[in-house]
Design a protein around this motif. Sequence first.
Motif, PDB file in Angstrom:
ATOM      1  N   VAL A 178       0.859  -1.193   0.000  1.00 12.64           N
ATOM      2  CA  VAL A 178       0.000   0.000   0.000  1.00 12.64           C
ATOM      3  C   VAL A 178       0.890   1.236   0.000  1.00 12.64           C
ATOM      4  CG1 VAL A 178      -1.877   1.191   1.199  1.00 12.64           C
ATOM      5  CG2 VAL A 178      -1.584  -1.264   1.499  1.00 12.64           C
ATOM      6  N   VAL A 179       0.565   2.200  -0.843  1.00 14.36           N
ATOM      7  CA  VAL A 179       1.291   3.465  -0.810  1.00 14.36           C
ATOM      8  C   VAL A 179       0.298   4.586  -0.512  1.00 14.36           C
ATOM      9  CG1 VAL A 179       2.868   5.025  -2.011  1.00 14.36           C
ATOM     10  CG2 VAL A 179       2.830   2.581  -2.610  1.00 14.36           C
ATOM     11  N   PRO A 180       0.471   5.268   0.639  1.00 18.88           N
ATOM     12  CA  PRO A 180      -0.396   6.412   0.926  1.00 18.88           C
ATOM     13  C   PRO A 180       0.089   7.658   0.172  1.00 18.88           C
ATOM     14  CG  PRO A 180       1.003   5.879   2.827  1.00 18.88           C
ATOM     15  CD  PRO A 180       1.452   5.006   1.703  1.00 18.88           C
ATOM     16  N   HIS A 181      -0.861   8.435  -0.321  1.00 20.18           N
ATOM     17  CA  HIS A 181      -0.510   9.683  -1.016  1.00 20.18           C
ATOM     18  C   HIS A 181      -1.316  10.823  -0.406  1.00 20.18           C
ATOM     19  CE1 HIS A 181       1.785   7.857  -4.307  1.00 20.18           C
ATOM     20  NE2 HIS A 181       0.904   6.884  -4.285  1.00 20.18           N
ATOM     21  N   ALA A 182      -0.632  11.867   0.037  1.00 16.21           N
ATOM     22  CA  ALA A 182      -1.330  13.021   0.613  1.00 16.21           C
ATOM     23  C   ALA A 182      -2.182  13.683  -0.463  1.00 16.21           C
ATOM     24  CB  ALA A 182      -0.322  14.014   1.174  1.00 16.21           C
ATOM     25  N   VAL A 183      -3.386  14.078  -0.054  1.00 14.58           N
ATOM     26  CA  VAL A 183      -4.370  14.611  -0.994  1.00 14.58           C
ATOM     27  C   VAL A 183      -4.866  15.957  -0.488  1.00 14.58           C
ATOM     28  CG1 VAL A 183      -6.783  14.243  -1.664  1.00 14.58           C
ATOM     29  CG2 VAL A 183      -5.164  12.367  -1.847  1.00 14.58           C
ATOM     30  N   PRO A 184      -5.040  16.942  -1.365  1.00 13.59           N
ATOM     31  CA  PRO A 184      -5.590  18.230  -0.901  1.00 13.59           C
ATOM     32  C   PRO A 184      -7.066  18.095  -0.550  1.00 13.59           C
ATOM     33  CG  PRO A 184      -5.377  18.212  -3.305  1.00 13.59           C
ATOM     34  CD  PRO A 184      -4.781  16.921  -2.806  1.00 13.59           C
ATOM     35  N   HIS A 185      -7.389  18.416   0.686  1.00 10.84           N
ATOM     36  CA  HIS A 185      -8.779  18.290   1.138  1.00 10.84           C
ATOM     37  C   HIS A 185      -8.943  19.171   2.369  1.00 10.84           C
ATOM     38  CE1 HIS A 185     -12.687  16.593   1.522  1.00 10.84           C
ATOM     39  NE2 HIS A 185     -12.447  15.847   2.570  1.00 10.84           N
ATOM     40  N   ARG A 186     -10.158  19.477   2.708  1.00  9.57           N
ATOM     41  CA  ARG A 186     -10.490  20.264   3.893  1.00  9.57           C
ATOM     42  C   ARG A 186      -9.926  19.531   5.107  1.00  9.57           C
ATOM     43  NH1 ARG A 186     -15.379  20.233   6.306  1.00  9.57           N
ATOM     44  NH2 ARG A 186     -16.100  18.544   4.964  1.00  9.57           N
ATOM     45  N   ASN A 187      -8.875  20.071   5.712  1.00 10.23           N
ATOM     46  CA  ASN A 187      -8.180  19.318   6.763  1.00 10.23           C
ATOM     47  C   ASN A 187      -8.254  20.031   8.104  1.00 10.23           C
ATOM     48  OD1 ASN A 187      -7.336  17.134   5.159  1.00 10.23           O
ATOM     49  ND2 ASN A 187      -5.574  18.267   4.388  1.00 10.23           N
ATOM     50  N   GLU A 188      -9.450  20.136   8.671  1.00 11.48           N
ATOM     51  CA  GLU A 188      -9.597  20.857   9.943  1.00 11.48           C
ATOM     52  C   GLU A 188      -8.883  20.138  11.088  1.00 11.48           C
ATOM     53  OE1 GLU A 188     -12.074  19.634   8.140  1.00 11.48           O
ATOM     54  OE2 GLU A 188     -13.785  21.003   7.985  1.00 11.48           O
ATOM     55  N   PHE A 189      -8.936  18.828  11.101  1.00  9.86           N
ATOM     56  CA  PHE A 189      -8.466  18.079  12.274  1.00  9.86           C
ATOM     57  C   PHE A 189      -7.167  17.311  12.038  1.00  9.86           C
ATOM     58  CE2 PHE A 189     -13.223  17.965  12.563  1.00  9.86           C
ATOM     59  CZ  PHE A 189     -13.330  18.945  13.534  1.00  9.86           C
ATOM     60  N   ALA A 190      -6.948  16.901  10.803  1.00  5.70           N
ATOM     61  CA  ALA A 190      -5.732  16.120  10.524  1.00  5.70           C
ATOM     62  C   ALA A 190      -5.357  16.368   9.058  1.00  5.70           C
ATOM     63  CB  ALA A 190      -5.983  14.644  10.799  1.00  5.70           C
ATOM     64  N   ASP A 191      -4.997  15.337   8.341  1.00  6.29           N
ATOM     65  CA  ASP A 191      -4.721  15.483   6.914  1.00  6.29           C
ATOM     66  C   ASP A 191      -5.430  14.354   6.168  1.00  6.29           C
ATOM     67  OD1 ASP A 191      -3.169  13.435   7.830  1.00  6.29           O
ATOM     68  OD2 ASP A 191      -1.251  14.331   7.317  1.00  6.29           O
ATOM     69  N   THR A 192      -5.285  14.318   4.865  1.00  8.03           N
ATOM     70  CA  THR A 192      -6.043  13.356   4.057  1.00  8.03           C
ATOM     71  C   THR A 192      -5.103  12.584   3.140  1.00  8.03           C
ATOM     72  OG1 THR A 192      -7.949  14.838   4.085  1.00  8.03           O
ATOM     73  CG2 THR A 192      -7.940  13.121   2.392  1.00  8.03           C
ATOM     74  N   HIS A 193      -5.347  11.289   3.057  1.00  8.26           N
ATOM     75  CA  HIS A 193      -4.532  10.456   2.167  1.00  8.26           C
ATOM     76  C   HIS A 193      -5.393   9.598   1.254  1.00  8.26           C
ATOM     77  CE1 HIS A 193      -1.437  11.674   4.985  1.00  8.26           C
ATOM     78  NE2 HIS A 193      -0.558  11.342   4.049  1.00  8.26           N
ATOM     79  N   ALA A 194      -4.894   9.419   0.043  1.00 14.01           N
ATOM     80  CA  ALA A 194      -5.421   8.389  -0.859  1.00 14.01           C
ATOM     81  C   ALA A 194      -4.563   7.150  -0.622  1.00 14.01           C
ATOM     82  CB  ALA A 194      -5.288   8.861  -2.305  1.00 14.01           C
ATOM     83  N   PHE A 195      -5.051   5.991  -1.048  1.00 15.36           N
ATOM     84  CA  PHE A 195      -4.237   4.778  -0.962  1.00 15.36           C
ATOM     85  C   PHE A 195      -4.106   4.148  -2.335  1.00 15.36           C
ATOM     86  CE2 PHE A 195      -6.157   4.774   3.405  1.00 15.36           C
ATOM     87  CZ  PHE A 195      -4.975   4.999   4.093  1.00 15.36           C
ATOM     88  N   ALA A 196      -2.881   3.761  -2.657  1.00 15.03           N
ATOM     89  CA  ALA A 196      -2.661   2.982  -3.876  1.00 15.03           C
ATOM     90  C   ALA A 196      -2.407   1.542  -3.462  1.00 15.03           C
ATOM     91  CB  ALA A 196      -1.484   3.533  -4.651  1.00 15.03           C
TER      92      ALA A 196
END
Length: 315
Positions: A178-196
């Motif tokens: 699995v490779v996580p990729h940071a994704v631009p998204h509304r990040n009020e509390f943490a951050d967002t990742h996609a998964f490959a």
Amino acid sequence: MSAITRWMWVLGCAALVAACATRSPAGGDGTRPVWRIVSLGCAQDAGYPHLGCFKPCCERARADGRRESVAALAVESVDSGDWWLVDATPDLPAQIHGRGRLPKGILLTHAHIGHYTGLMYLGREGMGARGMPVFASRKMARFLTDNAPWSQLVALGNIRITEFDDGVPFELGSGMRVVPHAVPHRNEFADTHAFAFEDVLYVPDIDRWEDWRTEGTSTGGMRRPFDAWKTLVVDGTFFDGGELPGRNMKEIPHPTVVRTLELLADARTTPTVWFTHLNHTNPLWDKGSSASSRLAAEGCRVAYAGLELWRTPHE
Ligand SMILES: [Zn+2]
Ligand SMILES: [Zn+2]
Ligand SMILES: [Zn+2]
């Protein structure tokens, strides 16, 4: 049966057994283990029909007794039956019941209600899990560790968090990278990742494709995500810009399905595309809508719960 006929019959059976073994998905004969990805739901965070909506989009669904769980995936090793849950949705119990056994772990994309609050079922008032592995980014891990009620899951050992970093691969069981990729998204509390997962990309939530940077470089007008993976399971929250009259769509940024289809038309490759995370207003819920016809004409589909979205190709 003569001796020769019997001998030929035995040889025939042996050949059949050998052929079946070659095709066996068990992976024990030297072939690669088989993995598959199944959709466990394709609704936006709050599910479908939507609480408080009494418009035709949801009244129709209620009248038909229709409902769809919040977007999540099962990533499953076919030979062992072991599976991993991607996102802990508010529908987590039903999504796990439907698999018949507990997941080996849970991967989290981000800290919006449809993607992590299902963790509550693992706690003291729920199943009282013991060390359920949870894969989360550093920021997401800190959010869970520092904020009640999630902090209790950590303190009681209901969940055991493994942190991941953007772009750094990790393994599920033996064999699924699995490779996580940071994704631009509304990040009020943490951050967002996609998964490959091998050649599949899962992006249930993203603000704008054009803002997405992978490996520190610009996506170059968006080509890269669509050219880099053969199967895309992506944000299909809104079909087009006219779905929420009276609300500024810029405040709820998602790439519309129409925009994604435009970008796909410009891609160098032709990936298999599934749309997920549909808002209740999305005309794709109506299989007879012109939106659904257009999607089908473009060769793309909605990732309804229960559909197998991908399977390891046999070599
Ligand atoms: Zn969401
Ligand atoms: Zn509705
Ligand atoms: Zn979100």
